[in-house]
Motif scaffolding. Structure first.
Motif, short mmCIF file in Angstrom:
data_model
loop_
_atom_site.label_atom_id
_atom_site.label_comp_id
_atom_site.label_asym_id
_atom_site.label_seq_id
_atom_site.Cartn_x
_atom_site.Cartn_y
_atom_site.Cartn_z
N PRO A 53 -27.34 -4.32 35.97
CA PRO A 53 -26.11 -4.39 35.18
C PRO A 53 -26.30 -5.21 33.91
O PRO A 53 -26.93 -6.27 33.93
CB PRO A 53 -25.11 -5.04 36.13
CG PRO A 53 -25.62 -4.71 37.50
CD PRO A 53 -27.11 -4.73 37.38
N SER A 54 -25.75 -4.74 32.83
CA SER A 54 -25.90 -5.42 31.56
C SER A 54 -24.83 -4.94 30.60
O SER A 54 -24.12 -3.97 30.86
CB SER A 54 -27.29 -5.15 30.96
OG SER A 54 -27.50 -3.76 30.80
N VAL A 55 -24.70 -5.64 29.48
CA VAL A 55 -23.91 -5.16 28.36
C VAL A 55 -24.91 -4.64 27.33
O VAL A 55 -25.96 -5.25 27.10
CB VAL A 55 -23.01 -6.25 27.76
CG1 VAL A 55 -21.92 -6.63 28.74
CG2 VAL A 55 -23.81 -7.48 27.35
N GLY A 56 -24.60 -3.50 26.71
CA GLY A 56 -25.55 -2.89 25.80
C GLY A 56 -24.98 -2.70 24.41
O GLY A 56 -23.77 -2.64 24.21
N TRP A 57 -25.87 -2.61 23.45
CA TRP A 57 -25.47 -2.30 22.08
C TRP A 57 -26.67 -1.70 21.35
O TRP A 57 -27.80 -1.74 21.85
CB TRP A 57 -24.97 -3.55 21.35
CG TRP A 57 -25.98 -4.61 21.04
CD1 TRP A 57 -26.68 -4.77 19.88
CD2 TRP A 57 -26.42 -5.68 21.90
NE1 TRP A 57 -27.52 -5.86 19.95
CE2 TRP A 57 -27.37 -6.45 21.18
CE3 TRP A 57 -26.11 -6.07 23.21
CZ2 TRP A 57 -28.00 -7.56 21.73
CZ3 TRP A 57 -26.74 -7.17 23.76
CH2 TRP A 57 -27.67 -7.89 23.02
N ILE A 58 -26.43 -1.12 20.20
CA ILE A 58 -27.54 -0.69 19.35
C ILE A 58 -27.38 -1.32 17.98
O ILE A 58 -26.26 -1.66 17.56
CB ILE A 58 -27.64 0.85 19.23
CG1 ILE A 58 -26.49 1.42 18.43
CG2 ILE A 58 -27.71 1.50 20.59
CD1 ILE A 58 -26.69 2.89 18.09
N GLU A 59 -28.50 -1.50 17.31
CA GLU A 59 -28.52 -2.00 15.94
C GLU A 59 -29.06 -0.90 15.05
O GLU A 59 -30.02 -0.21 15.41
CB GLU A 59 -29.38 -3.27 15.87
CG GLU A 59 -28.83 -4.39 16.74
CD GLU A 59 -29.76 -5.59 16.85
OE1 GLU A 59 -30.82 -5.57 16.17
OE2 GLU A 59 -29.43 -6.53 17.58
N VAL A 60 -28.44 -0.71 13.90
CA VAL A 60 -28.73 0.44 13.03
C VAL A 60 -29.11 -0.03 11.64
O VAL A 60 -28.50 -0.97 11.09
CB VAL A 60 -27.52 1.39 12.96
CG1 VAL A 60 -27.81 2.56 12.03
CG2 VAL A 60 -27.15 1.89 14.35
N ALA A 61 -30.11 0.62 11.05
CA ALA A 61 -30.53 0.32 9.68
C ALA A 61 -30.85 1.61 8.97
O ALA A 61 -31.33 2.57 9.58
CB ALA A 61 -31.76 -0.59 9.69
N PRO A 62 -30.62 1.68 7.67
CA PRO A 62 -31.02 2.88 6.92
C PRO A 62 -32.53 2.99 6.89
O PRO A 62 -33.25 1.99 7.02
CB PRO A 62 -30.44 2.64 5.53
CG PRO A 62 -30.32 1.15 5.43
CD PRO A 62 -29.99 0.67 6.80
N ASP A 63 -33.03 4.20 6.73
CA ASP A 63 -34.48 4.42 6.65
C ASP A 63 -34.91 4.29 5.20
O ASP A 63 -35.29 5.25 4.54
CB ASP A 63 -34.81 5.80 7.20
CG ASP A 63 -36.30 6.00 7.38
OD1 ASP A 63 -37.02 5.00 7.56
OD2 ASP A 63 -36.75 7.16 7.33
N ASP A 64 -34.84 3.05 4.69
CA ASP A 64 -35.04 2.81 3.26
C ASP A 64 -36.31 2.03 2.95
O ASP A 64 -36.50 1.54 1.84
CB ASP A 64 -33.84 2.05 2.69
CG ASP A 64 -33.58 0.73 3.41
OD1 ASP A 64 -34.36 0.38 4.32
OD2 ASP A 64 -32.58 0.06 3.08
#
Length: 398
Positions: A53-64
């Protein structure tokens, strides 16, 4: 008394981490995934499973070209209505993106060792995909202005994970815009493991972390005690198991035929209401076919696991699809339907006994099919189980 209270408090503080360690001494890790779902022009969804069990998230960045760690990247949480979810399976949707743009992402999670509701929550180790050892994952949003589209299709694998891996072994190298799994990937869904172990884990490893796949539900995905949870693992752009999307010159319809036998058949265990389901889908389909987006698309292709069949040889389900779906699609300018279900390749030309104004390619089971589409032509290639070309069709549109 005061010294006694202080001593008791220190014992409590010391005991908490020991208690948590006894509860679950595991290290948090990604057990399956990630894989992309519901990729649209302005959004995408990432799914994965952790080993605890965990809390999840994603981190997003442009492909720049910038390093992922150059600045703080926005976080998108696995949350429901303002509260982060605690669990092992995670889904995160990112919206507000630009069409046809590539983004980098990584998945993250923080283990939950103790959850006592209102009283206390104790977090343990937190980590995710290591972007120092491996490049971040990539996703490209759909682009209706692209001049062409390239996709792959597979269907009716029925737990043959090894054959699935053979068919899609080179998916990354071939650079598909997307993969479409056209139903009956399992014989029934009795548990989460029937989804993970029979093809989804392999899809994630081979391509689905960077190449989206769309799922068309087959009749066998309706079977089994865990089948009711199907949409938990395959979130769609419509929130239903039938939906539509545009990529390049093509407007794609992903349809759902329900069960192949009458609802009251003894093998349906008095649990199916496919007739009602199909009737609701027809109303949705009418709206889609009447939309400006559909009418203005240069090419129109439908995926439907069971090919409509009005002949005496057709079972109840495919007869119903011929009665409900075919007349609407005949009047819509549909260019092609791609199906499976029969475990046997077939090319059904327009104007035959199926009363269809569009050709139908019925893909064989457990093999790969590829499509390449421009406004001028649709090129379809099917392969055998040795990855040799089996059939090729070209539909010229001008």
């Amino acid at each position: 008394m005061k010294l006694g209270k202080i001593f008791s408090f220190l014992l409590f503080v010391i005991a908490v981490p020991l208690q948590a360690e006894e509860i679950n001494p595991q290290s948090i890790k990604i057990e399956m995934g990630p894989y992309l779902q519901a990729v649209g022009e302005n959004e995408f969804t990432v799914c994965w499973k952790t080993n605890m069990p965990s809390v999840g998230w994603i981190e997003v960045a442009p492909d720049d070209g910038t390093h992922f760690y150059q600045c703080e990247r926005p976080k998108y949480h696995d949350a429901r209505f303002g509260r982060r979810r605690v669990g092992e399976f995670h889904k995160v949707t990112v919206k507000g993106l630009e069409p046809g743009k590539t983004y980098r992402y990584r998945v993250m999670q923080n283990s939950v060792l103790l959850d006592e509701g209102r009283k206390r929550m104790l977090y343990g180790e937190g980590y995710g995909s290591d972007i120092l050892k491996h490049k971040p994952y990539h996703v490209t949003t759909l682009d209706p202005t692209k001049s062409s589209v390239r996709f792959a299709v597979g269907n009716d694998f029925h737990e043959h994970d090894g054959m699935f891996r053979d068919a899609f072994a080179n998916a990354r190298k071939k650079g598909y815009d997307f993969v479409l799994l056209n139903g009956d990937m399992t014989t029934s869904i009795e548990s989460e493991n029937d989804i993970f172990d029979n093809y989804l884990r392999s899809a994630s490893e081979l391509f689905a972390s960077d190449i989206p796949f769309y799922m068309a539900r087959g009749n066998h995905e309706n079977r089994g005690k865990y089948a009711i949870n199907y949409m938990d693992y395959y979130p769609s752009l419509s929130g239903r198991p039938y939906y539509a999307f545009r990529q390049g010159p093509v407007f794609f319809l992903v349809l759902d035929g329900g069960e192949d036998k009458p609802d009251n058949d003894i093998r349906n265990l008095d649990i199916m209401v496919s007739d009602q389901f199909r009737a609701e889908e027809v109303e949705w389909l009418k709206d889609v076919l009447a939309s400006k987006e559909y009418k203005e698309a240069p090419v129109k292709i439908a995926f439907l696991h069971m090919p409509p069949n009005p002949t005496k040889n057709g079972w109840y389900g495919v007869n119903q699809l011929s009665k409900l779906f075919t007349p609407l699609l005949n009047e819509s300018g549909l260019d092609l339907m791609i199906s499976g279900h029969t475990h046997r390749y077939a090319w059904i030309p327009a104007g035959g006994e199926y009363k269809n104004n569009f050709p139908i390619l019925v893909n064989d089971d457990k093999v790969l099919m590829e499509g390449e589409v421009t406004p001028d032509a649709i090129i379809l290639t099917t392969y055998d189980d040795k990855q040799n070309v089996a059939n090729r069709h070209e539909i010229k549109r001008k």
